[in-house]
Motif scaffolding. Structure first.
Motif, short mmCIF file in Angstrom:
data_model
loop_
_atom_site.label_atom_id
_atom_site.label_comp_id
_atom_site.label_asym_id
_atom_site.label_seq_id
_atom_site.Cartn_x
_atom_site.Cartn_y
_atom_site.Cartn_z
N GLU A 5 0.73 -1.16 0.05
CA GLU A 5 -0.17 0.01 -0.10
C GLU A 5 0.73 1.11 -0.02
O GLU A 5 0.52 2.12 -0.51
CB GLU A 5 -0.90 -0.06 1.43
N ARG A 339 -10.66 6.73 -0.33
CA ARG A 339 -10.85 5.30 -0.43
C ARG A 339 -9.87 4.42 0.73
O ARG A 339 -10.40 3.59 1.42
CB ARG A 339 -10.07 4.52 -1.83
N LEU A 340 -8.90 5.27 1.07
CA LEU A 340 -8.08 4.66 2.19
C LEU A 340 -8.93 4.96 3.50
O LEU A 340 -8.89 4.09 4.44
CB LEU A 340 -7.04 5.56 2.37
N ASP A 342 -12.09 4.93 3.81
CA ASP A 342 -13.07 3.67 3.85
C ASP A 342 -12.84 2.52 4.53
O ASP A 342 -13.55 1.87 5.21
CB ASP A 342 -13.46 3.66 2.28
N GLU A 343 -11.34 2.11 4.31
CA GLU A 343 -10.94 0.96 4.93
C GLU A 343 -10.56 1.06 6.41
O GLU A 343 -11.08 0.31 7.20
CB GLU A 343 -9.55 0.60 4.04
N VAL A 344 -10.11 2.33 6.64
CA VAL A 344 -10.10 2.66 8.24
C VAL A 344 -11.22 2.63 9.06
O VAL A 344 -11.24 2.39 10.18
CB VAL A 344 -9.02 4.08 8.15
N ALA A 346 -14.13 1.40 8.60
CA ALA A 346 -14.99 0.08 8.64
C ALA A 346 -14.57 -0.50 9.97
O ALA A 346 -13.63 -0.78 10.09
CB ALA A 346 -14.55 -0.88 7.55
N TRP A 412 -1.44 8.23 2.51
CA TRP A 412 -1.35 7.08 2.97
C TRP A 412 -0.98 6.94 4.57
O TRP A 412 -1.37 6.28 5.33
CB TRP A 412 -0.18 6.24 2.35
#
Length: 426
Positions: A5, A339-340, A342-344, A346, A412
């Motif tokens: 990543e 997008r990053l 969204d992962e965090v 969740a 990031w």
């Protein structure tokens, strides 16, 4: 050793680098990276590298010339503000006659409301958004009191629907359709400082003017962030600061727009001073002002030269890069951070409250945290991870991936640090 990543973030920076090299980036306090990941440009922009030398050149002129610098400096002080007019006008989509750089944001809003908030009969109300920046709230309430009105009854605060964080354009239009006959002034933020929502300026302006209201905009978070076309959108007036996305330094001079249809109107009341009269006859020293038929009639005092230099330097940079290119990179960079995040977010006590539609936001994503305080979280991000973001108590942290100088790797780092910090807090 980079994760896949992180390696992808570096790859994206190699193909979409931005203009970070033109800015000073603060050093990190320690850890893996020499510089901070700076995502607080919506609060204070970074210093362009060109600013120091340009400012020193103006100081040198004072040292060498004394009072003669008004006419003999390389950039003469007497007409200095005119150097900022054309690039500022291009940035906001205005005519040069409609644009001037002067004062600070809330001072300018008050000067404009002297002219454009004129309550009469049943048309007395001022409409703002409920999450307006506090200074705007204070300003409009004090204007109501100045006119002998009750601010609690005069100021209308438009709220999002229950359970929502942002104000729907449809709801603004419906309010104006139903109650516009009572509205003297509609004054909204072009981009909301808290949520990062970009309002539909042309649609709301058209509806406000159709309802008979004067329409003004606070563009503090919009100028240098999103493309603007104030003249074509028929906005009555607007004001903005230049220390956020315009990177002109803390407390930097602000800007004003007044549509050309109002210029030279003798019926408009204005406060006047030394710089309100036409430049060609200013030194005739007459006791009665002769204001020009431009927005410069709203000026009062001669401008502070050393405060104008950094604004000029910044505007030259925007002219060089161009808002269309910046907007395109902003969409890419903010979309990547989204997008990053969204992962965090969740399965964590975090919620992004900024609209997901890229057309309804600038380069800001606001995250509501469900554990701890926003201030404490931003302190930990900075001291433990070298990430500088902006807290708005009690529970919102704002991240602004500014397209001029932010990088994909910055984004990031933000996501990685946020995940680690929230895990530790939980």
């Amino acid at each position: 050793m980079h994760t896949p990543e992180e390696a992808e973030a570096h790859r994206l920076d190699s193909v979409d680098p931005g203009h970070r090299h033109l800015f000073h980036v603060p050093p990190a306090e320690g850890g893996r990276y020499p510089e901070v990941a700076y995502l607080a440009g919506n609060s204070l922009g970074l210093q362009p590298r060109a600013t120091r030398d340009e400012l020193l050149a103006d100081l040198d002129a004072w040292q060498r010339l004394g009072v003669e610098g008004h006419l003999e400096a390389e950039r003469p002080w007497l007409p200095y503000h005119e150097l900022l007019t054309a690039p500022a006008a291009r940035l906001v989509g205005a005519l040069p006659a409609e644009t001037v750089v002067m004062n600070s944001l809330t001072v300018n809003l008050h000067l404009l409301m002297v002219s454009f908030y004129r309550p009469a009969g049943e048309r007395t109300r001022i409409v703002i958004e409920d999450s307006a920046f506090p200074s705007d709230s204070y300003a409009v309430r004090s204007q109501a009191r100045f006119h002998g009105l009750d601010p609690d009854a005069t100021v209308v605060r438009l709220k999002p629907r229950p359970g929502e964080d942002t104000l729907r354009t449809r709801d603004v239009l419906d309010f104006l359709g139903a109650e516009g006959h009572t509205v003297a002034l509609l004054l909204l933020g072009g981009v909301n400082y808290l949520t990062g929502e970009l309002m539909d300026i042309p649609a709301i302006t058209a509806a406000g003017r159709a309802a008979g209201a004067v329409v003004g905009w606070d563009l503090a978070h919009a100028v240098g962030n999103v493309p603007l076309a104030l003249h074509d959108w028929d906005v009555d007036f607007a004001a903005w600061c230049s220390y956020k996305y315009l990177n002109s330094g803390p407390g930097a001079l602000a800007g004003v727009f007044v549509h050309e249809r109002h210029l030279g109107d003798p019926a408009l009341p204005r406060f006047e001073g030394w710089w309100s009269t036409e430049a060609a006859t200013r030194f005739e020293m007459t006791p009665v002002s002769r204001p020009p038929a431009t927005v410069e009639a709203w000026q009062i005092s001669n401008p502070p030269i050393f405060a104008m230099g950094p604004v000029r330097t910044s505007l030259e940079l925007f002219d060089s890069v161009g808002m269309p290119a910046l907007r395109e990179r902003s969409l890419r960079l903010t979309g990547y951070l989204e997008r990053l995040l969204d992962e965090v977010t969740a399965d964590r006590p975090l919620t992004v409250v900024t609209p997901r539609d890229p057309a309804r936001r600038g380069c800001q994503l606001s995250v509501r945290i469900g554990v701890g305080s926003a201030n404490e979280l931003t302190k930990r991000l900075r001291h433990e991870h070298g990430v500088i973001a902006d807290a708005r108590e009690p529970d919102v942290v704002r991240f602004a991936p500014v397209p001029l100088y932010s990088t994909y790797h910055d984004c990031w780092r933000v996501a990685d640090a946020l995940a680690a910090t929230v895990e530790a807090t939980s």
